[in-house]
Structures are given as C-alpha cells and as structure tokens.
Write a protein that holds these residues in place. Sequence first.
Motif: not given
Length: 598
Positions: A181-193, A195-209
């Motif tokens: 919606t344009g309120k943020a410039k980046n996605i806060s749940g995606i963290k780059i640790e 060059d080769k590693t990142l984490s993605i956090t979700f609001t809820k767990s999902n068996p289809s992940l």
Amino acid sequence: MKKKRHVFKFLSIVILALGMLLSACSSSTGGNSKKPEATKEKPKEDIGSFPLVVKNDKKPVADGTLNYALVSDTPFEGTLNYAFYTGNPDAEVLQFFDEPLFSTNGDYEFTNDGAATYEMSNDNKTITVKIKDNVNWSDGQPVTAADYEYSFLVIGSKDYTGVRYGDAIIQSIVGMDDYHTGKAKNISGIKIENDKTLSITFTKSNPSLLTGLWPYAMPKHYLGDVAIKDLAKSDKIHKTPIGFGPFKIKKMVPGESMEFERNDDYYKGKPVLGSLILKVVNPKVILQSLKKGEVDIAQFPTDQYKSAKGSKNFQFVGKIDLAYSYIGFKLGHWDAKKSLNIMDNPKFQDKRLRQAMGYALDEKSVGDKIYNGLRFPATSLIPPSFASWSNPDSNPVLYDPKKAKKLLDDAGYKDVDGDGLREDPNGKKFHINYLAMSGGDIAEPLAKFYMQCWKNVGLDVGLVDGRLAEFNSFYKMVESDDPKVDIYGGAWGTGTDVDPYGLYGKDVPFNYSHFVSDKNDQLLADGHSEKAFDHAYRKNAYDEWQKYMNDEMPIIPTLFRSIIYGVNNRVTDYTVDPKDTSFVWSKVGVSSDTPDAE
C-alpha cells in the motif's frame, strides 16, 4: 501428398468420433434418469500402462543437440520471467534456462537438494533460506539473498502488473501489506543476513509453506534499473532474459523458436547436451514431426494417441497431470483498484442454471472416444494427482440430461414459444456466448459437441464472434472480462501446492469466474490455517470445499487429464516421474547425433 492424405485420414477419424459423440448426446438421451454407472468404468487406455522413464541404455554422445517441440497452434508470448508469465507455453521455455531455488520430493514438498537450503523455526512462522555458493546467473554474477528478496519486492509492489500477488502465502509475509500500500519502502518480514542468506517471517504459519512459498529469485543487478511498472514489457524479459538453469539463451526468434547453449557453470554440474533447440510445432503436424525425427521430445496431444500408437522410432512416457479442464461462468468482474473480485453479473446467479449446464455434458464419451481414455470426467477442483486431497465422492455433477432439464424447469427457464430453446424466467430470449480456444483438430468439433449437449436440454449457446479464439486472444478476453463472454472453456495447471486459494480466493485475479462467498472464503482459509497442520483437519476442509464448489458450480470441472510425451529413441535419462527427485535437464542427453526416423 502422402502427408496430406495422412492428415485428412486422421481428421476424418476425429470427425467420425465426434459424430458418434453428437449422436450419443442427441435429444433422445434426455430421458435417462439415472446417473450413468459407466462413469466408473476403466478407460480404454490406462495411464498406468505408460512408463515414467524413457528406455535407452546407450551412452549419450558428447555435446549432442536435442530438439524440443513446444506443441501449440499459436506463438509463445515470450514473457520469460516467472513473476510475469501467464501461459504454459512460456513456462515450457523458462524451464531450460531458469528454475526455482528449491528442489521437491514426490509429494511436491521442498527439499535441500536444490540451489538453496532452508530451515523452519519451531513455530513454523519463519523460514531461513541459504543459497548455495556455486549458484550463479548465466552472466556470471552470483545469485544472492538480495535477488530472492527482490522477487518479493517486485510482486508486492503497487506497480506490479502481474498476477502473483494474490497468493495467500505472499500476502501473509510480515510487512507485506504496508509495502504493497506504499506505507513502507521495504518488507519488514524479510531480513537479509548476508549475501547468501535471508529469513522470511509470516503473520501466521501455513501448511502450504513448503509446497507453495514463492521459490523464484530475480536478478536484481540486471533488472533493477527497470521500473517495476515497466518490467513485464521490457526487453530484458522478452528478448534477453537470464537465469541460472542448465542452459543459456543463444538465439531467439520471438514466439517461434529458441536456441539454447550449455551453461558450463550450472551448479549441478556441466550438462550432457551441448545445445537444445526449442521450436513451436502445430498440433496438426506433431505426429509427423516425431516420425520424421524432426523433434526429440514433445508433449503429445492425447486425442492423437490412437494414430501414433505403435510408432517405432519414438516412445511414450506419461503420468496423471496436475491439471484439469473446465467451463467457467463470468459471474462478475475484477476490480483492479480494490484488488477484489466483484460478483455482480445477474445472468448466471441462479446456481440451478449452472448445475444444469454441468449435468448436460457427457464427459465420459469425450474422454473415451476423443482422448482414447487418457482424459476422464473431473469430479472436483482438486485433481487425483493430489492423492491425499482429491475427493472423488464430493457429489460430482456427472452426465444426467434429465436432471439438467428439471433444474432448468424449476429455475423458470422454459420454452415459451415452442422453438425448442428455453427463454429466461421473464420470457425473453436467452442466448449464451461461449468463448472456446483453438488448438488441434478437435478443438472446433469438441466445442460444437458441448454446444449440442446444451442445446439438447434447451439452451441456446453459440461461439463468441462465431469462431474459436487463439491462445493469446482467448486469455486477453478472459482476463479483461470482455462483455461478449458469458462462459469460457479453460484449463488450470494447479502447480505443486494443493491449496486452491490462488485460483479461487476473493482477492486473486486468477479467479476468472469472480465467484465470491463467505463460505468459500472460510473453507479456503481453513485449508491453510494453523489448524491445517493436522492432516485430518485439512483433509476435512478440502473435502467440504470440493463438495461446496460442486454445489455452487461457479465453474464446471470437465476433464482430468493424463499427460504423455513422445520421446525419440535416442534420448537418454528423461523421466516424468514426480518421485524422481534427481531429474534435471542437465542429465538428459542423446545417444546418437542423428535422430531415429521412420
């Protein structure tokens, strides 16, 4: 002349078969009050009799060239990026030079054998992805965590022009809504640790992940200077795309052919083939192309199998496809500003009309007589390739013209003027515009067969503009909600995630019928809720959803399908076995520089 005679002979067989079908679907069958037991009979050809692996024990030659047929009666669009393509022809091109970060097992779940590994947090809400060090784009640059993040930044952008944002897992990434919606410039749940590693956090767990998480990186260093709103039409996607697959693009004739050369730095090892040539081949001539050895591998039209059976220079491999065909009703429109489906078209709001049109169709005859038993009546919107989730007892709408007529009578669609065609409940002429796609010899007679089935229960159905639409025009009309279209004949490749939300959710653009209801929302939500980590709970949710959709019938599931490939005898190490997790195109070769030919 020999070729022309063969094509004419085959077309005659097809027309004869359709003639028998039309006879079977004549008005005389309307008195059959029983749901046909024949739908439980075994098909003429059992897909289980097809091998999954090509038989060739010879060693591949060095630096061989394989010819791959993209079987289509229309050019491929050439949107060569996973975030933007919409048609299967483009996906066939993409598989050779780009690929997902994750490999999968026989249940389509991610493994750590691909270009990246993953770890899940204890609460199943955070996934940490590490891209392997030897994975590089075809221009030599490494595939990085920033490339994977970039794919989510593109899809989540308000300027994104593709259709992937409707995915429930993407939408549930922490901070995605603020970014979208344009309120943020980046996605806060995606963290780059690093060059080769990142984490993605979700609001809820999902068996289809671990079956449905978006698995594709995009080369930020290459595409990042193009505005997101312009990416889909850019030359970097249409003319000079790059990937990290086993081959690199050497030459392209847009829409017609691709020449690939080996990617010597492919992370899984140097490919066996030196080159691969893809070319569009019309379904009408694919059998002759295979017999002449002009192509080595082709997804083969099942309607032509009878004519091809017994060929000596090529063999068939096959499996049940992750797909189904259907007839869709245009129940509303897509509101692009709100990103919502709006169900506001009154023409098909009475589900009895929709059900009647389903009961009018004799799909078993289509599968047996046209597709040689390699397609069979679809009983739900989850295909049997998802063995744990598909429910054949979900009150399917099977051929029953007497029931179709009663439903129409009860709904007020009656023949007022005695011309054999029903008027609407207000006594006005009732005509249905049917959009059907061209492709192969049977496309037109099959559309006519469906229209005849509907006519036999008193419905006046005609083709949009009086003719079939080619692939690109078809989807343009469907996606734009062209007012000329009342119903359309489509097909879905489901992908490897059983979750149907991405096709039928209220806020996803792929929901082309625009069916919306609170119960649909709830059942879809139940299927990917935290409770759905319990297999029995999820099974029950999807059983209920399949029954519900068969009752509401926003689309009519028509045929499940087998998928078969014609493969030249010289091809080595080619398989369609979903349980063979080791298959990659880099292992495929040819045992001779000259194809086998009849």
